[in-house]
Motif scaffolding. Structure first.
Motif, PDB file in Angstrom:
ATOM      1  N   HIS A 449       8.967 -34.252  -0.846  1.00 52.98           N
ATOM      2  CA  HIS A 449      10.184 -34.338  -1.651  1.00 52.98           C
ATOM      3  C   HIS A 449      10.895 -32.997  -1.791  1.00 52.98           C
ATOM      4  O   HIS A 449      12.094 -32.967  -2.115  1.00 52.98           O
ATOM      5  CB  HIS A 449       9.838 -34.872  -3.051  1.00 52.98           C
ATOM      6  CG  HIS A 449       9.588 -36.346  -3.090  1.00 52.98           C
ATOM      7  ND1 HIS A 449       8.390 -36.909  -2.693  1.00 52.98           N
ATOM      8  CD2 HIS A 449      10.390 -37.384  -3.465  1.00 52.98           C
ATOM      9  CE1 HIS A 449       8.452 -38.216  -2.835  1.00 52.98           C
ATOM     10  NE2 HIS A 449       9.641 -38.537  -3.298  1.00 52.98           N
ATOM     11  N   ALA A 464      17.020 -39.796   1.789  1.00 50.53           N
ATOM     12  CA  ALA A 464      16.105 -40.784   1.209  1.00 50.53           C
ATOM     13  C   ALA A 464      15.221 -41.417   2.280  1.00 50.53           C
ATOM     14  O   ALA A 464      14.024 -41.657   2.052  1.00 50.53           O
ATOM     15  CB  ALA A 464      16.909 -41.856   0.480  1.00 50.53           C
ATOM     16  N   LYS A 465      15.778 -41.685   3.453  1.00 53.45           N
ATOM     17  CA  LYS A 465      14.995 -42.275   4.537  1.00 53.45           C
ATOM     18  C   LYS A 465      13.933 -41.314   5.052  1.00 53.45           C
ATOM     19  O   LYS A 465      12.812 -41.721   5.377  1.00 53.45           O
ATOM     20  CB  LYS A 465      15.928 -42.690   5.672  1.00 53.45           C
ATOM     21  CG  LYS A 465      16.558 -44.054   5.495  1.00 53.45           C
ATOM     22  CD  LYS A 465      15.504 -45.157   5.572  1.00 53.45           C
ATOM     23  CE  LYS A 465      16.112 -46.533   5.482  1.00 53.45           C
ATOM     24  NZ  LYS A 465      15.078 -47.593   5.546  1.00 53.45           N
ATOM     25  N   GLU A 468      11.150 -41.346   2.637  1.00 51.62           N
ATOM     26  CA  GLU A 468      10.456 -42.632   2.681  1.00 51.62           C
ATOM     27  C   GLU A 468       9.511 -42.727   3.870  1.00 51.62           C
ATOM     28  O   GLU A 468       8.361 -43.183   3.737  1.00 51.62           O
ATOM     29  CB  GLU A 468      11.486 -43.761   2.730  1.00 51.62           C
ATOM     30  CG  GLU A 468      10.880 -45.148   2.795  1.00 51.62           C
ATOM     31  CD  GLU A 468      11.932 -46.229   2.917  1.00 51.62           C
ATOM     32  OE1 GLU A 468      11.567 -47.381   3.230  1.00 51.62           O
ATOM     33  OE2 GLU A 468      13.133 -45.919   2.722  1.00 51.62           O
ATOM     34  N   SER A 471       6.521 -40.407   3.356  1.00 53.11           N
ATOM     35  CA  SER A 471       5.666 -40.952   2.297  1.00 53.11           C
ATOM     36  C   SER A 471       4.831 -42.118   2.821  1.00 53.11           C
ATOM     37  O   SER A 471       3.648 -42.261   2.479  1.00 53.11           O
ATOM     38  CB  SER A 471       6.519 -41.398   1.112  1.00 53.11           C
ATOM     39  OG  SER A 471       7.213 -40.302   0.545  1.00 53.11           O
ATOM     40  N   ASP A 472       5.430 -42.955   3.655  1.00 49.68           N
ATOM     41  CA  ASP A 472       4.669 -44.061   4.258  1.00 49.68           C
ATOM     42  C   ASP A 472       3.557 -43.533   5.154  1.00 49.68           C
ATOM     43  O   ASP A 472       2.442 -44.080   5.177  1.00 49.68           O
ATOM     44  CB  ASP A 472       5.604 -44.959   5.063  1.00 49.68           C
ATOM     45  CG  ASP A 472       6.553 -45.741   4.169  1.00 49.68           C
ATOM     46  OD1 ASP A 472       6.261 -45.850   2.962  1.00 49.68           O
ATOM     47  OD2 ASP A 472       7.590 -46.221   4.668  1.00 49.68           O
TER      48      ASP A 472
END
Length: 767
Positions: A449, A464-465, A468, A471-472
């Motif tokens: 982040h 944001a992508k 994401e 994070s995945d």
């Protein structure tokens, strides 16, 4: 208009000022200009109108000037006059291309624009009004008219109107490139001049302040301002200049400014006090002085202005770079722009972990340093704080031993009991290990982040992508890491390796326990021996006291002792036979011990024999050899026999006292037998030894597993994962949706950079 380079400096500054105001809306370069300050009704507006030669400023009661008015006076030649034949006109910066040849319309536009921004309640506003006046009758000047200083709010004015005006004036006159024109009425004591007070606060030496004395014609008869104009009352480097403006009566009678200027010139030439300095007084002299002072000031400040421009160019370029490069502009370069951001984000993620990022914090641990702290401080400290047997009660160990032997009694401690007890203790290491995995996962998520930039903030959907996808990836690696760490703990419990070179083993555990047992026994025997000696000494001392009184009497005579003379708490005396006489004083035991060498030798021999036979005695049920019993010193045995002889003849009160002393020396019997205590201590020692081996192994393997399965795998896979998930033609338009607010900021930054570069180019032509 003169064409010398020096006289072109003021038009140059005006050009720079227009350039900056048109693009930025404020003077960020701090260009040289003359700032007019003074209290209400000091004559500021009249001075400005005299310099222009036209009535164009609003008039009235209270605060009339409620916004700064940036007034540029531009001298024009007849060839530059208005096409319709007007030789003078004005232009507003907020109305580009519109000329006002009627100066009453200029006054009306100033009033309307002031009301539009500052409202109708007589409040002030910081946003300036820019006005240019072109005339062949003016000299090149740049002046800023500010609201007059007031003390008491009137009507709908804010209650803090004085503070607001002072702050606004201070903001302008505090700039080092500004020349302060302090207007003061001559018919008021100079020490009460608000304009000079404010000027002195920012210009303590008076190097850039010009004093203007108005209303010289209104001074009392017989008084004059010659001392002030000569600089002997309030010295200023640029001096004081006296002027005479139109009175309110002249304005109401529509007296023209040309007539007023002629009347002013006549006043100075005819006045007995001012006629010798008439050439240094009046509006015409003020205009020339301001023009020359401003040109000299500009020439002096140009190098500073150029240096400031270079600094602004660098700062603005750096800010623009933060918004992102324009080398991938256009739809044909959308794919290249996406790859640029994917690579930059992945590199930032990896650099934060490796500690090679250029934005490393100096306030707190972050990134890879935080992971290291988790491994060595948090995880290591949790492992060290685990007590391997804190949850094992003595009854638990004893029950496990009994259950593992079945119906028979064992000759030695069964190994099955050790295996059954040590495996659950090994599971105590699982919770800290899994917590270590979770902490590292959380830290990697924080790093993900934090890998943002101003350039990436232009595209919020893309940002944001990116977060994401990473994070995945981290979430996918969390489960395999936790599973492997769990298997590490299970592996340690699957096979108890008692052949480990660091394991204490049965023999070592027995020796350790036996040695510790003997140490405890020796301490206990020493303590008992001290108690016995003290008890014997106390009893003998009391007997000596009692028997001595009976034999000698209280006065030294051989008379019976009066029972009433016996001290309180002492038993009744008894007679002692010759065979029971007391031992000599040198044979009486002392509290600190007697015959140290003999006692030390005998206790050492006893401890050695006990250490040799204890293990066999405990586990084969042999009785202790009477020959190995404790050896008591002769003096101590002799004293005990004497006590027994005395005790048989002592009265009941003394016997009760001795009984209490003996009861206090009794130690509670242990709940476990000696064999059970030995077995329990042995099992506990073996569990602690083996647990320490496993703890050392886990403290080394868990960080390695976390680095391999979670940290390093994420670093190696982040670039490919981002490209695989986001580099798609169908996603480009959505991902590159630009934030409107940041887009406007970026455009503004680009315009500012162009303005600063153009201003630097203009200045370079003169320097």
């Amino acid at each position: 208009m003169a064409s010398s380079p020096l006289e072109n400096l003021i038009p140059l500054v005006n050009k720079l000022q227009d350039l900056v105001f048109n693009t930025i809306g404020s003077d960020t370069i701090d260009l040289p200009q003359v700032v007019v300050v003074g209290s209400q009704s000091s004559g500021k507006s009249s001075v400005l109108e005299n310099l222009v030669g036209r009535d164009f400023l609003p008039r009235g009661s209270g605060i009339v000037t409620r916004r700064p008015l940036v007034l540029q006076l531009i001298n024009v030649s007849p060839a530059d006059v208005y096409p319709h034949g007007d030789s003078e006109w004005g232009e507003f910066l907020h109305l580009p291309g519109q000329r006002f040849s009627d100066f009453s319309l200029i006054r009306g536009e100033i009033e309307n624009e002031t009301a539009r921004i500052a409202g109708m309640n007589k409040g002030i506003n910081r946003l300036p009004i820019n006005l240019k006046i072109y005339s062949p009758h003016v000299l090149n000047l740049t002046l800023v008219d500010l609201p007059g200083l007031t003390k008491i709010p009137i009507g709908d004015q804010p209650t803090d109107i004085e503070r607001q005006i002072r702050m606004l004036i201070s903001e302008y006159i505090a700039k080092p490139n500004s020349i302060i024109l302090a207007v003061s009425p001559a018919n008021v004591d100079l020490v009460n001049s608000e304009g000079l007070k404010l000027a002195r606060q920012v210009d303590t030496s008076g190097k850039r302040t010009i004093g203007v004395l108005t209303k010289l014609d209104l001074m009392d008869h017989g008084t004059n301002a010659l001392e002030i104009l000569s600089g002997r009352v309030y010295p200023l480097k640029l001096g004081f200049i006296g002027v005479v403006n139109r009175s309110q009566y002249d304005i109401q009678e529509n007296k023209s400014l040309s007539e007023a200027l002629r009347a002013e010139e006549e006043f100075f030439q005819c006045h007995p006090a001012y006629r010798n300095i008439a050439h240094r007084c009046g509006t015409q002299y003020l205009a020339k002085s301001l023009n020359q002072t401003l040109m000299s000031h500009i020439r002096e400040k140009l190098p500073d202005i150029k240096a400031r421009l270079n600094a602004l160019i660098g700062q603005t370029q750096q800010e623009l770079n933060g918004y992102g490069t324009s080398q991938f502009s256009g739809k044909q370069h959308r794919g290249s722009l996406i790859l640029h951001f994917l690579t930059k984000f992945a590199n930032s993620f990896i650099a934060s972990i490796d500690g090679t990022s250029s934005d490393i914090s100096t306030k707190e641990l972050c990134g890879g340093a935080r992971v290291y702290y988790i491994f060595n401080s948090i995880f290591g400290r949790e492992l060290e704080n685990i007590d391997p047997t804190h949850n094992l009660a003595v009854s638990d160990i004893r029950t496990a031993i009994r259950n593992s032997t079945g119906p028979r009694a064992s000759l030695f401690v069964p190994e099955l009991a050790f295996d059954l007890l040590v495996k659950p203790q090994i599971r105590l290491l699982e919770a800290p290990a899994q917590r270590c995995v979770e902490l590292v996962y959380e830290e990697l998520t924080k790093i993900c982040h934090s890998c943002t930039s101003t350039e990436l903030e232009r595209y919020p959907r893309l940002q944001a992508k990116l977060i994401e996808v990473v994070s995945d990836l981290l979430r996918e690696r969390l489960t395999p890491t936790q599973t492997y760490v769990e298997s590490l703990i299970s592996i340690q419990g699957a096979y108890i390796n008692t052949n480990h070179p660091m394991f204490l083993g049965g023999a070592g555990a027995v020796n350790s326990i036996v040695n510790s047992k003997h140490d405890r026994e020796k301490k206990h025997k020493d303590l008992e021996r001290k108690k016995d000696r003290k008890r014997v000494y106390n009893i003998i001392t009391r007997q000596e006291l009692i028997f001595g009184k009976q034999i000698t009497g209280t006065n030294g005579r051989n008379t019976p002792v009066d029972p009433h003379e016996i001290p309180n708490g002492t038993s009744s005396p008894v007679l002692v036979s010759a065979s029971d006489e007391m031992p000599p004083p040198h044979e009486i035991p002392r509290a600190n011990g007697v015959n140290h060498s003999q006692s030390h030798r005998e206790s050492s021999a006893s401890a050695t024999a006990s250490a040799r036979d204890s293990f066999l005695n405990y586990f084969f049920g042999q009785k202790e050899d009477p020959s190995n019993s404790r050896v008591v010193e002769p003096s101590f045995s002799h004293s005990m026999r004497r006590i027994d002889a005395v005790s048989s003849a002592r009265p009941p009160q003394l016997s009760s006292l001795a009984s209490k002393l003996e009861e206090n020396a009794v130690v509670d019997e242990p709940q476990l037998t000696e064999r059970e205590q030995m077995e329990t201590d042995l099992i506990r020692s073996l569990i602690t030894s083996y647990f320490n081996i496993v703890r050392e192994t886990i403290s080394d393997l868990v960080p390695k597993a976390v680095m391999h399965f979670l940290v390093n795998h994420s670093k190696d896979s982040v670039q490919n994962r981002l490209v695989t998930d986001l580099y798609r033609e169908s996603l480009l338009d959505d991902l590159l949706f630009e934030d409107e607010g940041l887009a406007l900021e970026r455009e503004k930054c680009e315009k500012m950079l162009e303005v600063y570069k153009e201003a630097a180019r203009i200045i370079s032509e003169i320097l």
